[in-house]
Design an enzyme around this catalytic site. Structure first.
Site, PDB file in Angstrom:
ATOM      1  N   GLY A   1     -13.432   4.338   5.120  1.00 60.43           N
ATOM      2  CA  GLY A   1     -12.269   4.204   4.247  1.00 60.43           C
ATOM      3  C   GLY A   1     -12.124   5.408   3.344  1.00 60.43           C
TER       4      GLY A   1
ATOM      5  N   TYR B   1      -9.920 -13.101   1.448  1.00 57.34           N
ATOM      6  CA  TYR B   1     -10.565 -11.936   0.838  1.00 57.34           C
ATOM      7  C   TYR B   1     -11.875 -12.330   0.158  1.00 57.34           C
ATOM      8  CZ  TYR B   1     -11.211  -7.841  -2.166  1.00 57.34           C
ATOM      9  OH  TYR B   1     -11.730  -6.743  -2.801  1.00 57.34           O
TER      10      TYR B   1
END
Length: 252
Positions: free
Chosen positions: A19, A154
């Protein structure tokens, strides 16, 4: 310990950061490089190639796809000669209540936050075991332990990442490899941009609810990553270090 020792805390080390194209990941790449590490910067976004320089090797790859973790490790070893640090930073978030979630959306959430971290942790540990040293740092969340409506997938993914960290820590430490995580709070990044135009402003506003009264800058999280990846954190094994501006502190 001198200031110079701190600044060069990861000198000579080789890291993989997932990322890495923006946000926390980019800040981590930049800080590790400043402090002497060489970095494989991995991201599905082709803009990660903008980080290419002497000491930073970009890799455009989807961390959830079989073979991507192996490719990252191979690039680190072939380009820089070793692998000492893995930072599982890649993550994404979906805001939707549980009864509205589809199976596809659930899987979408889990693939990056858990499966991608698992695949890279597995391959990194294999590479580190021969050297009997290494550090793995996972970017978890205060949602690893706490929740609010709309983030069930999440929160589940970050809870799983915290437990993955703890379990791997116990398995890896006999080989000289430390695994730890950071329970990150609101950080002003582009993580919400896929579903709202005001993502950065929303994170800044939501961060204002923390006792500290603000959201974090990515560089503040990168500083903790560098510490956990260095020998300064040599006694830390399986920890989830909270960096959430006090969001997780119980209010009496």
């Amino acid at each position: 310990m001198t200031n110079d020792t701190v600044i060069k805390e990861v000198a000579g080390k080789v890291a993989i950061v997932t990322g890495a194209a923006s946000g926390i990941g980019r800040a981590v790449v930049e800080l590790l490089r400043e402090r002497g590490a060489k970095v494989v910067a991995e991201d599905v976004n082709p803009t990660v190639q903008d980080l290419a320089c002497d000491g930073v090797a970009p890799l455009v790859a989807d961390i959830t796809v079989d073979g991507s973790a192996e490719a990252a490790v191979t690039l680190a070893e072939e380009r820089f000669g070793a692998l000492d640090i893995l930072v599982n930073n890649a993550g994404r978030i979906l805001y939707k209540e549980l009864i509205e979630l589809s199976r596809e959306e659930w899987d979408w959430q889990m693939q990056t936050n858990v499966t991608g971290a698992f695949l890279h942790s597995r391959e990194a540990q294999k590479a580190m075991m021969g050297r009997r040293s290494g550090a793995i740092v996972n970017i978890a969340s205060y949602a690893s332990f706490f929740a609010f409506p709309g983030i069930s997938a999440y929160a589940a993914s970050k809870g799983a990442l915290a437990q993955l960290t703890r379990t791997q820590a116990l398995e890896a430490i006999p080989h000289g490899i430390r695994a730890n995580a950071i329970g990150v709070g609101d950080v002003v990044t582009n993580i919400l941009d896929h579903f709202r135009e005001d993502g950065r402003a929303f994170l800044a506003e939501h961060g204002g609810k923390a006792p500290i009264g603000r959201a974090a800058d990515p560089r503040e999280i990168a500083e903790i990553v560098a510490f956990l990846a260095s020998e300064r954190a040599s006694f830390m094994v399986g920890a989830v270090v909270m960096a959430d501006g006090g969001m997780s502190v119980p209010v009496g």
